[in-house]
Structures are given as structure tokens and as C-alpha cells.
Write a protein that holds these residues in place. Structure first.
Motif, PDB file in Angstrom:
ATOM      1  N   ASP A   1       0.857  -1.189   0.000  1.00 17.27           N
ATOM      2  CA  ASP A   1       0.000   0.000   0.000  1.00 17.27           C
ATOM      3  C   ASP A   1       0.896   1.242   0.000  1.00 17.27           C
ATOM      4  OD1 ASP A   1      -1.934   1.979   0.330  1.00 17.27           O
ATOM      5  OD2 ASP A   1      -2.177   1.559   2.467  1.00 17.27           O
ATOM      6  N   ILE A   2       1.384   1.609  -1.165  1.00 18.81           N
ATOM      7  CA  ILE A   2       2.385   2.670  -1.284  1.00 18.81           C
ATOM      8  C   ILE A   2       1.923   3.991  -0.666  1.00 18.81           C
ATOM      9  CG2 ILE A   2       3.766   4.031  -2.914  1.00 18.81           C
ATOM     10  CD1 ILE A   2       3.639   1.429  -4.728  1.00 18.81           C
ATOM     11  N   PRO A   3       0.728   4.504  -0.972  1.00 16.59           N
ATOM     12  CA  PRO A   3       0.332   5.784  -0.374  1.00 16.59           C
ATOM     13  C   PRO A   3       0.222   5.751   1.151  1.00 16.59           C
ATOM     14  CG  PRO A   3      -1.078   5.268  -2.246  1.00 16.59           C
ATOM     15  CD  PRO A   3      -0.266   4.030  -1.953  1.00 16.59           C
ATOM     16  N   GLY A   4       0.102   4.555   1.734  1.00 13.57           N
ATOM     17  CA  GLY A   4      -0.015   4.430   3.178  1.00 13.57           C
ATOM     18  C   GLY A   4       1.300   4.533   3.938  1.00 13.57           C
TER      19      GLY A   4
ATOM     20  N   GLY B   1       1.767   1.396 -11.167  1.00 16.85           N
ATOM     21  CA  GLY B   1       2.019   0.512 -10.035  1.00 16.85           C
ATOM     22  C   GLY B   1       3.341  -0.226 -10.089  1.00 16.85           C
ATOM     23  N   ALA B   2       4.113  -0.067 -11.157  1.00 19.54           N
ATOM     24  CA  ALA B   2       5.397  -0.764 -11.274  1.00 19.54           C
ATOM     25  C   ALA B   2       6.525  -0.026 -10.566  1.00 19.54           C
ATOM     26  CB  ALA B   2       5.761  -0.966 -12.739  1.00 19.54           C
ATOM     27  N   GLY B   3       6.250   1.207 -10.135  1.00 19.79           N
ATOM     28  CA  GLY B   3       7.275   2.004  -9.480  1.00 19.79           C
ATOM     29  C   GLY B   3       6.697   2.803  -8.337  1.00 19.79           C
ATOM     30  N   ARG B   4       7.584   3.558  -7.685  1.00 24.94           N
ATOM     31  CA  ARG B   4       7.193   4.388  -6.558  1.00 24.94           C
ATOM     32  C   ARG B   4       7.970   5.693  -6.597  1.00 24.94           C
ATOM     33  NH1 ARG B   4       7.509   1.222  -1.060  1.00 24.94           N
ATOM     34  NH2 ARG B   4       9.372   2.452  -0.895  1.00 24.94           N
ATOM     35  N   GLU B   5       7.329   6.739  -6.129  1.00 23.35           N
ATOM     36  CA  GLU B   5       8.025   7.988  -5.840  1.00 23.35           C
ATOM     37  C   GLU B   5       7.958   8.163  -4.332  1.00 23.35           C
ATOM     38  OE1 GLU B   5       7.779  12.831  -6.388  1.00 23.35           O
ATOM     39  OE2 GLU B   5       6.353  11.581  -7.478  1.00 23.35           O
ATOM     40  N   ILE B   6       9.115   8.339  -3.714  1.00 25.53           N
ATOM     41  CA  ILE B   6       9.208   8.476  -2.269  1.00 25.53           C
ATOM     42  C   ILE B   6       9.953   9.769  -1.946  1.00 25.53           C
ATOM     43  CG2 ILE B   6      10.148   7.476  -0.135  1.00 25.53           C
ATOM     44  CD1 ILE B   6       7.967   5.709  -1.339  1.00 25.53           C
ATOM     45  N   ARG B   7       9.401  10.515  -1.017  1.00 24.37           N
ATOM     46  CA  ARG B   7      10.086  11.695  -0.480  1.00 24.37           C
ATOM     47  C   ARG B   7      10.235  11.490   1.015  1.00 24.37           C
ATOM     48  NH1 ARG B   7       6.405  16.280  -3.381  1.00 24.37           N
ATOM     49  NH2 ARG B   7       6.737  15.510  -5.496  1.00 24.37           N
ATOM     50  N   LEU B   8      11.463  11.605   1.477  1.00 24.05           N
ATOM     51  CA  LEU B   8      11.729  11.477   2.903  1.00 24.05           C
ATOM     52  C   LEU B   8      11.676  12.845   3.571  1.00 24.05           C
ATOM     53  CD1 LEU B   8      14.771   9.010   2.868  1.00 24.05           C
ATOM     54  CD2 LEU B   8      12.326   8.480   3.024  1.00 24.05           C
ATOM     55  N   LYS B   9      11.388  12.859   4.857  1.00 16.84           N
ATOM     56  CA  LYS B   9      11.485  14.100   5.613  1.00 16.84           C
ATOM     57  C   LYS B   9      12.944  14.528   5.551  1.00 16.84           C
ATOM     58  CE  LYS B   9       7.578  12.927   8.448  1.00 16.84           C
ATOM     59  NZ  LYS B   9       7.092  12.372   9.701  1.00 16.84           N
ATOM     60  N   GLY B  10      13.184  15.779   5.311  1.00 13.02           N
ATOM     61  CA  GLY B  10      14.550  16.263   5.151  1.00 13.02           C
ATOM     62  C   GLY B  10      14.905  16.509   3.694  1.00 13.02           C
ATOM     63  N   GLY B  11      14.054  16.056   2.744  1.00  7.92           N
ATOM     64  CA  GLY B  11      14.247  16.429   1.352  1.00  7.92           C
ATOM     65  C   GLY B  11      14.823  15.386   0.413  1.00  7.92           C
ATOM     66  N   VAL B  12      15.243  14.230   0.906  1.00  8.64           N
ATOM     67  CA  VAL B  12      15.767  13.202   0.000  1.00  8.64           C
ATOM     68  C   VAL B  12      14.597  12.614  -0.788  1.00  8.64           C
ATOM     69  CG1 VAL B  12      16.940  10.966  -0.168  1.00  8.64           C
ATOM     70  CG2 VAL B  12      17.743  12.681   1.453  1.00  8.64           C
ATOM     71  N   ARG B  13      14.825  12.420  -2.089  1.00  9.52           N
ATOM     72  CA  ARG B  13      13.792  11.887  -2.976  1.00  9.52           C
ATOM     73  C   ARG B  13      14.316  10.666  -3.705  1.00  9.52           C
ATOM     74  NH1 ARG B  13      11.112  17.015  -6.065  1.00  9.52           N
ATOM     75  NH2 ARG B  13      10.334  18.061  -4.199  1.00  9.52           N
ATOM     76  N   PHE B  14      13.393   9.746  -3.980  1.00 12.19           N
ATOM     77  CA  PHE B  14      13.719   8.538  -4.724  1.00 12.19           C
ATOM     78  C   PHE B  14      12.651   8.280  -5.780  1.00 12.19           C
ATOM     79  CE2 PHE B  14      15.151   7.423  -0.303  1.00 12.19           C
ATOM     80  CZ  PHE B  14      16.512   7.453  -0.535  1.00 12.19           C
ATOM     81  N   LEU B  15      13.076   7.864  -6.943  1.00  7.88           N
ATOM     82  CA  LEU B  15      12.197   7.245  -7.929  1.00  7.88           C
ATOM     83  C   LEU B  15      12.643   5.794  -7.982  1.00  7.88           C
ATOM     84  CD1 LEU B  15      11.860   9.823 -10.834  1.00  7.88           C
ATOM     85  CD2 LEU B  15      10.167   9.191  -9.116  1.00  7.88           C
ATOM     86  N   GLU B  16      11.692   4.883  -7.828  1.00 11.29           N
ATOM     87  CA  GLU B  16      12.027   3.482  -7.627  1.00 11.29           C
ATOM     88  C   GLU B  16      11.277   2.581  -8.601  1.00 11.29           C
ATOM     89  OE1 GLU B  16      12.350   4.110  -2.784  1.00 11.29           O
ATOM     90  OE2 GLU B  16      10.642   3.025  -3.608  1.00 11.29           O
ATOM     91  N   THR B  17      11.842   1.402  -8.804  1.00 16.51           N
ATOM     92  CA  THR B  17      11.191   0.325  -9.544  1.00 16.51           C
ATOM     93  C   THR B  17      10.938  -0.809  -8.559  1.00 16.51           C
ATOM     94  OG1 THR B  17      12.266   0.871 -11.634  1.00 16.51           O
ATOM     95  CG2 THR B  17      11.443  -1.386 -11.390  1.00 16.51           C
ATOM     96  N   ILE B  18       9.705  -1.297  -8.519  1.00 20.78           N
ATOM     97  CA  ILE B  18       9.395  -2.444  -7.673  1.00 20.78           C
ATOM     98  C   ILE B  18       9.963  -3.681  -8.361  1.00 20.78           C
ATOM     99  CG2 ILE B  18       7.562  -3.851  -6.669  1.00 20.78           C
ATOM    100  CD1 ILE B  18       5.900  -1.199  -6.556  1.00 20.78           C
ATOM    101  N   MET B  19      10.822  -4.390  -7.664  1.00 21.37           N
ATOM    102  CA  MET B  19      11.544  -5.532  -8.230  1.00 21.37           C
ATOM    103  C   MET B  19      10.898  -6.869  -7.882  1.00 21.37           C
ATOM    104  SD  MET B  19      14.021  -4.028  -9.828  1.00 21.37           S
ATOM    105  CE  MET B  19      15.165  -5.343 -10.180  1.00 21.37           C
ATOM    106  N   ALA B  20      10.207  -6.935  -6.746  1.00 18.60           N
ATOM    107  CA  ALA B  20       9.568  -8.189  -6.331  1.00 18.60           C
ATOM    108  C   ALA B  20       8.360  -7.878  -5.469  1.00 18.60           C
ATOM    109  CB  ALA B  20      10.546  -9.063  -5.553  1.00 18.60           C
ATOM    110  N   GLU B  21       7.283  -8.554  -5.776  1.00 18.67           N
ATOM    111  CA  GLU B  21       6.063  -8.493  -4.973  1.00 18.67           C
ATOM    112  C   GLU B  21       5.553  -9.920  -4.817  1.00 18.67           C
ATOM    113  OE1 GLU B  21       3.358  -4.753  -5.342  1.00 18.67           O
ATOM    114  OE2 GLU B  21       3.910  -5.347  -7.378  1.00 18.67           O
ATOM    115  N   ASP B  22       6.271 -10.684  -4.028  1.00 21.18           N
ATOM    116  CA  ASP B  22       5.907 -12.075  -3.776  1.00 21.18           C
ATOM    117  C   ASP B  22       4.992 -12.094  -2.564  1.00 21.18           C
ATOM    118  OD1 ASP B  22       7.710 -12.640  -5.817  1.00 21.18           O
ATOM    119  OD2 ASP B  22       9.365 -12.913  -4.409  1.00 21.18           O
TER     120      ASP B  22
END
Length: 156
Positions: free
Chosen positions: A39-42, A59-80
Motif C-alpha cells: 500500500d504505497i500511499p499508506g 504501479g510498477a514504481g514508486r516515488e518516495i520523499r523522505l522528511k529532510g528532502g531526500v527523494r527517490f524514484l524506484e522500480t518495484i523488483m519483487a512483490e511475492d
């Protein structure tokens, strides 16, 4: 996003120059813990460090922002389902980072779940040293996040 990272495969979790591995127990069963991870938005509701999370690429990826300003663009590699959730960071503004894969392994433990989190990273010597020194804090953040996710899942 400042820079692309090296596109690693799932085996990087075992071969990364630096691997930080943490384990804890959850009361919730593996299926529920997996649903919480997927549940990515959660994520901001239970992982204190996450300020913003949204699915990308249908749904194959995620955008994540951490507190403090670090950002990630991600690819989901496994959803077993009920076993593993893993993602690779493709782009980040974090300095010194060359490759990063995070894996959450779930296994039954009584009526609950044993959660093993692996932070597999390659980066500059300065970054690797900082992460080694920050290991206790990362472990604490992981355990606190799993407890918060567990409470959220128990509350329904």
C-alpha cells in the motif's frame, strides 16, 4: 531528481558492497504485513521518515520523499505475496549514492511474522562510512516502522 543510479538486479541484495540487515517480529500475519508494504500511499502513515509516497508507472514504481528532502524514484523488483517486497532506487538526489536495493522478507513466526529488512547499497566511501555509523539509527527506524505498521494493521 539529481542523478540516475546503477540499475541493479535482485541478486544485489546478496552482493552489494554494503548490506545492512535488520530483523524484528510483527503480530500481524505475513499476508497482512505484505498488504501494508504494498500500500504505497499508506507508507507515511506508519514509516516516520517517509513524508510522501505514490505509485508510478501504473504501479510498477514508486516515488518516495523522505522528511529532510531526500527523494527517490524506484522500480518495484519483487512483490511475492506474503513473502517478499523489494524495490530498486533508480534516481535520487542523495549525494554519493550509486546503487540501492531494499528488500523486505516475510516469514511466518507463530501466528505473526518475522520481518527481515535488507538495505543493500553501493556508494562513495564517505557514504558507506556514514551508513555504517548510522546503522543503529536505521535499525531503530526499521523496528519503529514495523511496530507502527503492525498497530495500523491490528486496528483494521
Amino acid at each position: 531528481m539529481a542523478h540516475p543510479l546503477r540499475a541493479v538486479t535482485l541478486d544485489f541484495v546478496d552482493s552489494a558492497p554494503l548490506r545492512l540487515v535488520f530483523t524484528t517480529e510483527a503480530v500481524s500475519p505475513p499476508e497482512a504485513v505484505f498488504r501494508g508494504l504494498a500500500d504505497i500511499p499508506g507508507w507515511p502513515d506508519w514509516f516516520d521518515a517517509v513524508a510522501y509516497a505514490r505509485p508510478t508507472d501504473d504501479g510498477a514504481g514508486r516515488e518516495i520523499r523522505l522528511k529532510g528532502g531526500v527523494r527517490f524514484l524506484e522500480t518495484i523488483m519483487a512483490e511475492d505475496r506474503a513473502e517478499r517486497y523489494a524495490y530498486r532506487i533508480d534516481r535520487s538526489n542523495a549525494p554519493g549514492l550509486h546503487a540501492l536495493l531494499e528488500e523486505w522478507r516475510l516469514s511466518p513466526s507463530g501466528t505473526g511474522t518475522r520481518v527481515r529488512y535488507t538495505f543493500a547499497v553501493d556508494g562513495t566511501a564517505v557514504l558507506r562510512t556514514a551508513l555504517r555509523l548510522g546503522r543503529p539509527g536505521l535499525g531503530h527506524a526499521f523496528r519503529r516502522a514495523v511496530r507502527a505498521l503492525d498497530r495500523r494493521l491490528q486496528a483494521g
